[in-house]
Structures are given as C-alpha cells and as structure tokens.
Design a protein around this motif. Structure first.
Motif: not given
Length: 636
Positions: A574-576, A619-622, A624-625, A629-632
């Motif tokens: 995601i960062r890449l 926006r969608l990427l943010h 999804r991230a 992160s909440l799931i993790g």
C-alpha cells in the motif's frame, strides 16, 4: 553505495535521453515525442528532479535510465548496466586474468570481422574480380544504397585473398582462424573459408560484425556457408537484420520472421523494415528474447513447403514459451481468486503464395504484401487448419491427436472470448460436442497447476524460515514476495491491487523485472513454496544476483510467521502504491499546467480526468489501508 546506485547518480537522465530524443524544456522538466511509438503531440516527459521518464501517451510506460536503455536498445538489464557504466566511467568489477584475456580476445575478433567486412565490400564494389557478384545482386533488384546499408561483399575465388588482406592489416593467422575466416585442413594447410561467394555480414544487436554467410555464385555445396561457432558467433543467439529492424519493430510493435538473408534485404529496400531472419536454424528462446522487449505481434512468414510448416510450428512453440505473459485473476466458485498465466503477445502466420519468397513478393507487388501482413491468421486458426488436414477424423485416435496438438495452444489465449471462439471452431472441425471439449480444456488447466504444486512439494517442506534484516521498503517487499509468493497473491486480493499496478509502483527497474518474472511463474508455484529458483530462471545474471542478495538478507533476520508476513506485505504494498500514485499525480499536475498555459483544451480535459482517477484511487487506497489496519488490530 551499490554499483547500480553509483551509475544512476553519475548518469544524468536528461543528457542520456536528450542524446536520443529531441527534448524541449517545459518548466523544470522536459518534453518530447515518444521514441517508443508514433505520435504528433509530445507526451514523453523527462523529470530531472526524480531522474525518471514517463510516456503519458499510447505507451503509458516509464522508468529510470536503465529502463530507457533496455527499451531503446532491446537489451536485458545486465547489458544496460554495462553500457551506462561505460558512459559514467564506473568500473563494474575488476576482471581476473582469465576474464581480461577473454575480453581482449573478443575485441580482437570483433575488429578482425569488421576489417573482413570492409575487404569483402571493397572487392564487390570497386574491383573487376567482384563484377560477376555485383551483376548478380543487381539482377536481384538491389541498389547500390542497399548494398552499402547491408555492406554486402564478395569473397574472391582465391585460396588466400582474405588471409593476405587481413594479415596486411595486422591480424595474425591464429586470430583469423579463431574468427572463422580461415580453416585448416587435415594436412595442416590453412586457407580462406569463404571463396567465390557473395558475402552477407552478420551483426549482433549493437551492429558489430560477428560473422558471415557466403552464398555460392556458381555450382557448389553448400549453397550458403556460415561462420562456424566462435566466441562471437552463434546462430541460435542472432537474428539477421535485427540491428537495422529494431527501430521499425519498436515503432510498429510487429516483427516478421523470415528464412533468408534476401528476404530481409529486398523488403528493406522497399521500405519494409521490420523483418528479421533465422539463419538455417529453428527459432530459439534466445531469438525470442531479442524481440520480446519491443514486440506485441510476431508474424511468421516462412516457406509453405513441408520444411517451412515444421519451422513455423516449432517457432510458434518456442515463441509461446518465451514471449511475455501476464498473470490473470480468475474468480473461483468458492468466491476466492486464483491466478493463471496467459500469453500477452499476438502470434500470427502469414501464408506466402506458392513459389514466392518475401523479397520477390515485396519487389513485385508491395500492396499485396501489405495486404497479406494485415490478413495474417492468428496462430490458433492456422494450426487448426494444419492439424485437421493431417489427421484421420474418421477415428477417435485422429480426433485425439488434433485435440492434443491444438487445445493447449487455445488454453494459452488471454481473452476468454477468444478461447471460447476457438474451442467452438475446433469442436466443429473435428465434429465433437463443444461442451466435451470445454471440459477437457478445464481439465488441462487444472492439471498444469497441480503438477506445478506437486513437483516442488519436497523442496517446500525444507525451505528455511524467513528472517528480517533492515533493508529499504521496496527491496524488502520484493524479497518477501519472492520468499512467500502465495501470501503475496493473498495480499493483492486484500488490498485490491492488480499485479500491473504493483509492478508500476516499483521505482527500481530491477524490482520491476523481478516482479514480472514472479508473475510469469505464479501458476507453477505451490502453497508455501519459495519462488527464488523459478524466478532466477527468467532473469539475467546481474538482476539474478540482486534478488539472491535480497533473499539472503531476508533469510538472515528473525523468523516471521505467515501472519507477520501478510501484515508486512499489506503495509508495504500500500505504501509503495501510494508513493507511486503521488509521484504520478505530481507529474500529471506539471502536464496540466503546461496544457493550460498552451490553451490545449482537449489536453486539459484528458489530464484532469487522469488526475481525478488518481485521486479516487488514492482515496480508496487510504480507506482500504484503514480497514485492513483495524482488522489487524482486532486480531491482535
């Protein structure tokens, strides 16, 4: 600092590309016509700040100095590194005595071949000895300009003419034998290999003369005599005319494979520049590797006789194994996604009229040639016709033979509509139920995946646990993807990133090549399997050494559980992608400002649309991230 980083630091991308492309300054950046496709409005932009380039037109590709040289020259990363290192004055690695001796021998052999080509060409064009050969070539319709372009020549009917000429230029007998220009018989006598022959210099992709083909003028065998294998010359690695055809192939995206030297030369004279010839050998994987970086469509225009048919079939088989592939996501009945490898290239067959070679056809009727190229049949259609014509369809065995020959090729097609169309055609041709054939196609695809899994199961169980060492984000992501490819595919599904989008997110051109190789071998990789060995088989030495180094460094850290690998890859991919999108948005903003200043309304609308799409993806990427992160966090 690695040698790759040192080269990138020393080579200015504007100077490099500016030596090949006419660039105009536009603000802090530079614009020009893309060298990789035909266009009238500049869409090719060079960004000095990031030392990158990007084509926002039909190519929609970009990269760094290495990527540019690879695409421009049609070479692999190792050769691009060597060329750029020479330009930058960077020593790649000190050669030992043996390596230095090999390099010096190669340089001397290349110089000897170059001098021999000059001698043969002078003999043809400027001596009475070459008059009959010159008359023969002119009867074939060749002009003096064409003879000079291909540096055609004549080897005199003399046992020592070439030897004496080259020894007079400073080349000793042993070197000339090593170059294949002289031969020693059983009695120890040394003499010219080529005598009373029209000479065709054969060049490597960079235009260096590495060998010759000699056509006998009178009676004699063989009709064509080639240089024997030498440190420079290997017919399985060279395509005649490729050095002159490369730019036309890149511009058109199409390469036409023919059989003879004249089949390249005659059409070239008439403006058909995208032909290359195999030289008395079948098409090889190394031949395809020369074409692969610049070809979208590969057309075989070989003789219609039995030998030509066999050569076409063999060429198609080799091309399908070596041409670029793409990894396609396939939804399954369980709601998951599996990945299949599909051939990206379009392979076709041009049916030559009986009795006419390409050079004769082009010289006689250029319009007919252009029409035949345009009407070249898709390879599946051609092979269905050949297979059906050669089988006894009144028997089950005959039908089985046709299916075994053609169905695997249909399975390679990327487009599902094309697969369905040719499955229908094949079913009709052999008169069986289409559903039966479709079931057989699915069985073959499933069997190929299971074989790939089973063959590596033993090595999978013995694979060492992954360990982390501090390496940069991009390198770490690549190392994890190679070590844990099955987790990587899961991560792509969860992040909703396509394989292409992730590949574009790598800034280092080596990492793009590694990712491309990983995508090609994806269907062959079983659960938990380390993909290193399979990936290495698709990379040149320099890139292979890099991925091995990354893999080794990853192995040197503490153990990682599958959950840790998954979270690491989710964050890093995601960062890449965010980093890549942000860079693209900055580049697009530059183009938008330029279009507004130039009052290019159509360009403004197009670029604004691209920017809006980029913003939406970000926006969608943010989003999804954040969800991942909440799931993790909840799992922890």
């Amino acid at each position: 600092m690695s040698v790759v980083d040192e080269v990138k630091q020393r080579v200015d991308i504007v100077d490099l590309i500016g030596s090949r492309v006419r660039l105009q300054k536009a603000g802090q950046n530079y614009k020009g016509l893309c060298p990789f496709h035909s266009e009238k409005t500049p869409s090719f932009v060079v960004f000095p700040e990031t030392q990158t380039w990007h084509c926002f037109g039909a190519c929609n590709t970009g990269g760094d100095v290495f990527t540019f040289v690879m695409q421009m020259e049609g070479v692999e990363f190792g050769e691009a590194l060597r060329q750029l290192a020479d330009r930058a004055g960077v020593i790649l690695e000190p050669l030992d005595e043996e390596g230095q001796a090999r390099r010096e021998l190669t340089d001397r052999l290349r110089a000897a071949n170059t001098e021999a080509a000059r001698f043969f060409h002078r003999t043809l064009m400027a001596t009475d000895v070459g008059a009959s050969a010159l008359a023969y070539l002119r009867r074939r319709g060749l002009t003096d300009a064409t003879l000079q372009t291909f540096q055609l020549g004549y080897a005199p009917d003399d046992w020592h003419a070439c030897e004496q000429a080259l020894q007079g230029a400073g080349y000793d007998q042993e070197l000339l034998m090593e170059a294949g220009l002289l031969v020693r018989n059983d009695r120890g006598n040394v003499y010219d290999r080529f005598r009373d022959r029209v000479m065709f210099p054969i060049r490597d992709p960079r235009g260096h003369v590495v060998g010759f083909a000699g056509r006998v003028l009178g009676q004699g065998e063989p009709k064509y005599l080639n240089t024997p294998q030498t440190p420079l010359f290997d017919k399985g690695h060279l395509l005649y005319g490729f050095d002159l055809a490369r730019e036309a192939i890149r511009q058109t995206g199409t390469a036409i494979v023919v059989e003879g030297y004249m089949d390249v030369i005659g059409p070239y004279q008439e403006g058909v520049h995208n032909l290359v010839a195999v030289m008395g050998t079948a098409l090889t994987g190394d031949h395809v590797a020369l074409l692969q970086p610049i070809v979208e469509r590969l057309i075989f225009a070989l003789d219609p006789d039995a030998a030509g048919v066999r050569a076409t079939e063999r060429g198609v088989e080799v091309a399908q194994g070596a041409m670029p592939r793409e990894t396609v996501p396939i939804p399954t009945a369980s709601g998951l996604v599996r990945y299949e490898s599909r051939l990206k290239a379009d392979i076709r067959v041009l049916a030559l009229p009986d009795g006419l070679d390409p050079d004769e056809l082009v010289l006689q009727d250029r319009e007919r040639w252009d029409r035949l190229v345009e009407e070249a049949k898709p390879v599946v259609e051609h092979l269905i016709g050949l297979a059906v014509a050669g089988a006894d369809l009144s028997t089950a065995r005959g039908k089985r033979q046709v299916v075994d020959k053609v169905l695997p090729i249909i399975n390679e097609l990327a487009n599902p509509l094309e697969r369905q169309h040719y499955t229908q055609r094949l079913a009709q041709a052999i008169r069986i139920d289409e559903r039966t054939l479709a079931d057989e196609a699915r069985r073959l695809r499933g069997g190929a995946r299971r074989r790939g899994t089973a063959s590596e199961e033993a090595s999978t169980k013995a694979a060492a646990a992954s360990r982390e060492v501090p390496i940069d984000l991009e390198s770490r992501a690549v190392a994890l993807l190679v070590r844990y490819p099955d987790v990587g595919w899961q991560v792509l599904e969860k992040t909703e990133l396509s394989p292409q989008a992730l590949g574009e997110s790598f800034a280092d051109s080596r990492h793009r090549l590694i990712w491309d190789a990983l995508c090609q071998v994806a269907p062959e990789i079983g659960p938990g399997e380390d993909a290193l060995e399979r990936v290495l088989a698709h990379l040149d030495t320099s890139v292979g050494a890099h991925v091995e180094s990354l893999h080794s460094r990853l192995q040197g850290g503490p153990p990682l559980s599958p959950e840790m690998v998954r979270e690491d890859l989710i964050k890093s991919t995601i960062r890449l992608r965010e980093r890549s999108l942000s860079r693209t948005m900055r580049e697009l903003q530059f183009l938008l400002d330029d279009a507004v200043a130039s009052s290019e309304l159509e360009g403004v609308a197009h670029i604004s649309d691209l920017i809006n799409r980029g913003r939406t993806e970000l926006r969608l990427l943010h989003q999804r991230a954040h969800e991942l992160s909440l799931i993790g966090s909840s799992r922890r």
